[in-house]
Design an enzyme around this catalytic site. Structure first.
Site, PDB file in Angstrom:
ATOM      1  N   TYR A  33       0.825  -1.203   0.000  1.00 42.63           N
ATOM      2  CA  TYR A  33       0.000   0.000   0.000  1.00 42.63           C
ATOM      3  C   TYR A  33       0.856   1.248   0.000  1.00 42.63           C
ATOM      4  O   TYR A  33       2.072   1.183   0.203  1.00 42.63           O
ATOM      5  CB  TYR A  33      -0.964  -0.001   1.190  1.00 42.63           C
ATOM      6  CG  TYR A  33      -0.332   0.317   2.537  1.00 42.63           C
ATOM      7  CD1 TYR A  33       0.503  -0.586   3.174  1.00 42.63           C
ATOM      8  CD2 TYR A  33      -0.570   1.534   3.163  1.00 42.63           C
ATOM      9  CE1 TYR A  33       1.077  -0.292   4.409  1.00 42.63           C
ATOM     10  CE2 TYR A  33      -0.005   1.844   4.399  1.00 42.63           C
ATOM     11  CZ  TYR A  33       0.807   0.926   5.012  1.00 42.63           C
ATOM     12  OH  TYR A  33       1.378   1.235   6.226  1.00 42.63           O
ATOM     13  N   LYS A 147       6.491  -2.131   1.915  1.00 41.18           N
ATOM     14  CA  LYS A 147       5.324  -1.536   2.588  1.00 41.18           C
ATOM     15  C   LYS A 147       4.111  -2.447   2.424  1.00 41.18           C
ATOM     16  O   LYS A 147       3.230  -2.201   1.602  1.00 41.18           O
ATOM     17  CB  LYS A 147       5.056  -0.122   2.027  1.00 41.18           C
ATOM     18  CG  LYS A 147       4.156   0.726   2.919  1.00 41.18           C
ATOM     19  CD  LYS A 147       4.212   2.178   2.510  1.00 41.18           C
ATOM     20  CE  LYS A 147       3.130   3.028   3.148  1.00 41.18           C
ATOM     21  NZ  LYS A 147       3.258   3.199   4.600  1.00 41.18           N
ATOM     22  N   GLU A 179      11.949   2.287  14.422  1.00 45.19           N
ATOM     23  CA  GLU A 179      11.096   3.391  13.962  1.00 45.19           C
ATOM     24  C   GLU A 179       9.818   3.401  14.792  1.00 45.19           C
ATOM     25  O   GLU A 179       9.642   2.577  15.687  1.00 45.19           O
ATOM     26  CB  GLU A 179      10.782   3.227  12.464  1.00 45.19           C
ATOM     27  CG  GLU A 179      10.119   1.920  12.113  1.00 45.19           C
ATOM     28  CD  GLU A 179       9.987   1.663  10.610  1.00 45.19           C
ATOM     29  OE1 GLU A 179       9.987   2.620   9.825  1.00 45.19           O
ATOM     30  OE2 GLU A 179       9.876   0.476  10.251  1.00 45.19           O
ATOM     31  N   LEU A 203      11.113   1.143   7.210  1.00 43.39           N
ATOM     32  CA  LEU A 203      10.561   1.602   5.940  1.00 43.39           C
ATOM     33  C   LEU A 203      11.286   2.885   5.523  1.00 43.39           C
ATOM     34  O   LEU A 203      11.508   3.771   6.364  1.00 43.39           O
ATOM     35  CB  LEU A 203       9.067   1.889   6.099  1.00 43.39           C
ATOM     36  CG  LEU A 203       8.370   2.291   4.806  1.00 43.39           C
ATOM     37  CD1 LEU A 203       8.209   1.082   3.878  1.00 43.39           C
ATOM     38  CD2 LEU A 203       7.017   2.915   5.079  1.00 43.39           C
TER      39      LEU A 203
HETATM   40  N1  PLP Z   1       7.663   3.712   8.968  1.00 49.11           N
HETATM   41  C1  PLP Z   1       6.541   2.986   9.003  1.00 49.11           C
HETATM   42  C2  PLP Z   1       6.552   1.667   9.690  1.00 49.11           C
HETATM   43  C3  PLP Z   1       5.360   3.452   8.408  1.00 49.11           C
HETATM   44  O1  PLP Z   1       4.236   2.719   8.435  1.00 49.11           O
HETATM   45  C4  PLP Z   1       5.375   4.726   7.778  1.00 49.11           C
HETATM   46  C5  PLP Z   1       4.179   5.255   7.126  1.00 49.11           C
HETATM   47  O2  PLP Z   1       3.146   4.646   7.088  1.00 49.11           O
HETATM   48  C6  PLP Z   1       6.565   5.455   7.777  1.00 49.11           C
HETATM   49  C7  PLP Z   1       7.702   4.921   8.376  1.00 49.11           C
HETATM   50  C8  PLP Z   1       6.652   6.818   7.134  1.00 49.11           C
HETATM   51  O3  PLP Z   1       6.653   6.698   5.739  1.00 49.11           O
HETATM   52  P1  PLP Z   1       6.125   7.895   4.815  1.00 49.11           P
HETATM   53  O4  PLP Z   1       6.927   9.102   5.193  1.00 49.11           O
HETATM   54  O5  PLP Z   1       6.406   7.442   3.451  1.00 49.11           O
HETATM   55  O6  PLP Z   1       4.669   8.067   5.127  1.00 49.11           O
END
Ligand code: PLP
Length: 283
Positions: A33, A147, A179, A203
């Site tokens: 997603y 993701k 994170e 991520l």
């Molecule tokens: N880390 C995780 C586990 C996430 O689920 C998300 C966003 O859903 C992020 C980091 C941040 O990613 P982004 O800046 O692309 O929204």
């Protein structure tokens, strides 16, 4: 009026937005997603999200049912049809419907679903007050760089954080913060911003990428390395980033106040820059 959703080629009312019970997204979390934010009716960092989506799909050997240009058209059409000024577009691609089997099916057609949500992103009370974090073990699988829609552990961790009177959790593996449950984690020591380096453990946030670029352009020092919970508890500042929270200050970790317990100047400045630059670059 109900929202219009996109399901496998059709724009349909949300009551009619349905997929098969045999869909592997439902049975195996076999899907990926993206969440793209919308500001002033424009998509923020669409290219970054489209690029990460392609990578997630390729890591899972899942073909994309749409091209990048088609994806952009669908995003824009949904924003227009649903009158979204501020909010998000959620996109999910799954391997499709097939008889239940652990092996990937050879005959399934990948499915694609998108919907929108109106959401207040800029005037967020959490951004103004800052959020409280607790640390919890990182019990997710080992490919967090993809993701995928398997979000149960982050969901459990968020519930545990709330049960402990906090707003969110930072997850910890081998003594180091990976994170947040749905965001990237940062601390500030003196004038240096520290955030974990990219790898399979986290991520690669699209917001992270933009915020680090803006920080460097503003002559701020950035270190991409793992940090411990103890380092975080004694940091001068802390914050998180994600597509829908932008830059959100953290004001306490495990009950220890960060700095003076209010949002710090680095987080506040980066939030301002991020919003200003995103508004300019939105498409
Ligand atoms: N880390 C995780 C586990 C996430 O689920 C998300 C966003 O859903 C992020 C980091 C941040 O990613 P982004 O800046 O692309 O929204």
């Amino acid at each position: 009026m109900s929202r219009i959703c996109y399901v496998n080629g059709d724009y349909v009312a949300e009551e009619d937005a349905k997929i098969s019970v045999f869909d592997r997204g439902f049975l195996f979390a076999d899907g990926v997603y993206e969440v793209t934010s919308v500001l002033g009716g424009k998509l923020i960092d669409f290219d970054g999200h489209a690029t990460r989506l392609s990578r997630s799909l390729s890591e899972l050997a899942m073909p994309s049912p749409v091209t990048r240009d088609e994806l952009l058209d669908i995003h824009r059409e949904l924003v227009t049809r649903n009158g979204i000024e501020e909010g998000l577009v959620y996109l999910q691609i799954t391997r499709g419907a097939a008889d239940r089997d652990f092996a990937y099916p050879t005959d399934a057609a990948p499915g694609i679903v998108l919907f929108t949500q109106t959401k207040t992103l800029i005037e967020s009370p959490a951004a103004r007050a800052g959020i409280r974090i607790v640390s919890l073990p990182d019990a997710r699988w080992g490919r967090r760089d993809i993701k995928t829609v398997q979000l149960l552990y982050p969901s459990m961790a968020k519930m545990e954080a709330k049960a402990q009177g906090a707003d969110d959790a930072w997850m910890v593996e081998d003594g180091h913060v990976t994170e947040g449950t749905s965001n990237n984690a940062y601390i500030v020591k003196g004038s240096t911003i520290v955030t974990r380096q990219l790898g399979t453990e986290i991520l690669a946030g699209i917001t992270r990428n933009a915020v680090l670029r803006f920080a460097r352009e503003a002559q701020m020092k950035v270190e991409e390395r793992a940090f411990t919970v103890e380092e975080a508890e004694s940091a001068d500042e802390a914050f998180v980033t994600s597509a829908t929270t932008f830059v959100q200050p953290v004001v306490s970790i495990n009950g220890s106040e960060i700095g003076d317990g209010t949002p710090g100047p680095v987080a506040r400045r980066l939030r301002e820059i991020y919003i200003e630059e995103s508004r300019k670059a939105g498409i």
